[in-house]
Design an enzyme around this catalytic site. Structure first.
Site, PDB file in Angstrom:
ATOM      1  CB  CYS A 192       1.848   0.572  -1.318  1.00 47.06           C
ATOM      2  SG  CYS A 192       2.308  -1.034  -0.593  1.00 47.06           S
ATOM      3  CG  HIS A 213      -2.756   0.425   0.509  1.00 49.19           C
ATOM      4  ND1 HIS A 213      -2.543   0.761  -0.806  1.00 49.19           N
ATOM      5  CD2 HIS A 213      -1.879  -0.580   0.789  1.00 49.19           C
ATOM      6  CE1 HIS A 213      -1.588  -0.019  -1.310  1.00 49.19           C
ATOM      7  NE2 HIS A 213      -1.173  -0.832  -0.355  1.00 49.19           N
TER       8      HIS A 213
END
Length: 514
Positions: free
Chosen positions: A358, A460
């Protein structure tokens, strides 16, 4: 003008409810409630968790939100704190925005992104947010009623300390909520940090008469040693407060196998024997979703070390993982201030690996731009230059549950995206993953350097996929031993429920709920 959801009075609540407030942050409320959620669920009760306001950069995607349906009629996703997601899992139910209607995601030392029932309201400085909070209270009460409407028992978690009386006027999550929702309160103290006696007695001294009348008793958490030596302190606390002593919960050894609520958990020293594959993780100032590393840390042949400020990345590191962050540009500056950028460049030259997740993926590129000042002051910051990509912060927040395939091992992976920003550049022509989202051809995700030593993506939870984790560890010189990570989390929840049963009188606690 922000459109705040109104409170919908659904009549007399049928579900019992019991609130747990701490004497401070990190006293173990979230984990205690997760154990109670599983324990009462095992007794056949429909249990639901609720936390009005959570301040955490560890977030989870929910299938619901207050956002209007898209053009195709699909309901946009929302987000809640990971602690409430774990508690929902302990209850064996789907997580909902109503379990944590207000989520604060710290971005600077003075302000946070405010998410209300899945909607980003914007970034608010602390002083301005306290003026906003009373406007959020109707939505909080409505979410509580919705949660209670489908339950036999609601376990409500306070935030921080319930004795922060100087915040009483703007309170939406501790005693104000207890009074408006008519909740009995159990106060939780943490003996591991010391000062439990003073914390319990001090909490009582700061409450007004009506607040004090709501307290049904207190629990001492994280105890180690001989309880008989502590019993005189409990007698003194009861004498000074008039509150019943509801039990002492011993230290739970399996806590490390469950996701921590927030970055306070990273302040504790890591326990590792220093052997096996060595993974270093710079401890960024606004680290987010750091539970991405939990499946790797659970592997007995892997050492995951969080590198604290003023500490260099060890020269014998095999892999550096850059985690998520709520302030990408600010944390790039932290990387340079600490000299971690130099350590990482040296690692890559010596044949080591770097992975970015991310915001960590964004940091690996050439530049990160924030023209609207979404994460701080408007501007741009040079990245680490390890991938030929560029990122601009902005646009709608991406909240997606995703399945994908690793292009290098052909293993399936699953996870979620939760970010603001778009990444592009020549480096994206060599993606890490191919998303299984129905597009044809499959949509690429992430990037891998041509030498293969640097990789990053927005997904994630990627290391929670067992087959992929084993293949990835093998590719970087490690070896997997854990065959089912999700089963290990379930086993830890069951052990936590057993721990609560052994340390507390659950029948007595249930009687307190009203």
């Amino acid at each position: 003008m922000i459109d705040f959801p109104a409170f919908t009075d659904k009549g007399t609540r049928k579900a019992r409810a019991l609130m747990f407030q701490g004497t401070s942050s990190d006293v173990g409320k979230s984990m205690l409630l997760a154990g109670l959620c599983r324990a009462y669920s095992r007794r056949g009760l429909k249990v639901r968790p609720f936390k009005a306001q959570n301040m955490s950069n560890n977030a989870a995607v929910t299938p619901d939100s207050d956002l209007p349906p898209g053009p195709d009629g699909e309901i946009p996703r929302g987000e809640i704190g990971r602690a409430q997601q774990l508690q929902a899992r302990a209850c064996k139910v789907t997580p909902s925005i109503h379990m944590n209607p207000v989520l604060l995601k710290p971005q600077t030392t003075a302000g946070s992104q405010v998410v209300m029932r899945g909607r980003v309201l914007g970034s608010w400085r602390a002083k301005d947010y306290h003026q906003l909070k009373p406007h959020l209270l109707p939505a909080v009460l409505d979410s509580f009623e919705r949660t209670a409407a489908d339950a036999d028992l609601v376990l409500v978690e306070g935030a921080g300390s319930g004795a922060e009386v100087y915040l009483r006027k703007s309170d939406i999550t501790n005693m104000k909520l207890a009074e408006l929702a008519d909740l009995p309160v159990v106060v939780v103290g943490d003996i591991d940090r010391g000062g439990a006696l003073a914390a319990i007695v001090g909490t009582h001294a700061l409450l007004n008469e009506s607040e004090d009348a709501r307290v049904a008793g207190y629990i001492i958490n994280k105890f180690r040693g001989d309880i008989s030596l502590f019993e005189p302190a409990c007698e003194l606390m009861t004498e000074r407060t008039g509150w019943p002593w509801l039990g002492v919960v011993r230290w739970f050894e399996g806590a490390s196998r469950l996701p921590a609520e927030d970055s306070l958990a990273l302040e504790r020293p890591a326990v590792t024997d220093g052997r096996g594959l060595k993974i270093a993780v710079p401890q960024l100032s606004r680290v987010a979703n750091f539970d991405d590393l939990d499946p790797l840390a659970a592997e007995p042949g892997v050492s995951v070390s969080w590198i604290k400020p003023s500490t260099p990345i060890p020269s014998d590191t095999d892999v550096v993982i850059l985690p998520g962050s709520k302030a990408t540009r600010a944390d790039l500056e932290v990387m340079r201030r600490e000299g971690w950028d130099i350590d990482i460049q040296a690692l890559v030259r010596q044949g080591g690996r770097v992975v970015g997740l991310c915001a960590g993926f964004q940091m690996l590129g050439r530049v990160v731009r924030d023209p609207l000042g979404i994460e701080g002051e408007p501007g741009e910051t040079p990245g680490l230059g390890l991938l030929d990509i560029e990122t601009e912060i902005g646009g709608e927040k991406q909240l997606l549950d995703l399945d994908a395939r690793d292009r290098y091992s052909d293993c399936r992976v699953s996870g979620y995206e939760i970010h603001m920003g778009r990444t592009a550049g020549p480096g994206m022509s060599q993606p890490w993953l191919l998303l299984d989202d129905g597009s044809s051809p499959p949509r690429p995700e992430g990037a891998v350097s041509y030498a293969g030593r640097v990789a990053g993506c927005y997904l994630h939870g990627i290391f929670g996929s067992d087959e992929f984790r084993a293949a990835w560890l093998s590719s970087v010189g490690g070896q997997a031993a854990l065959s089912d990570y999700e089963a290990s989390v379930e086993a830890a929840l069951e052990e936590l429920a057993d721990h609560c049963e052994a340390n507390l009188d659950l029948d007595a606690l249930l009687e307190l709920a009203k």
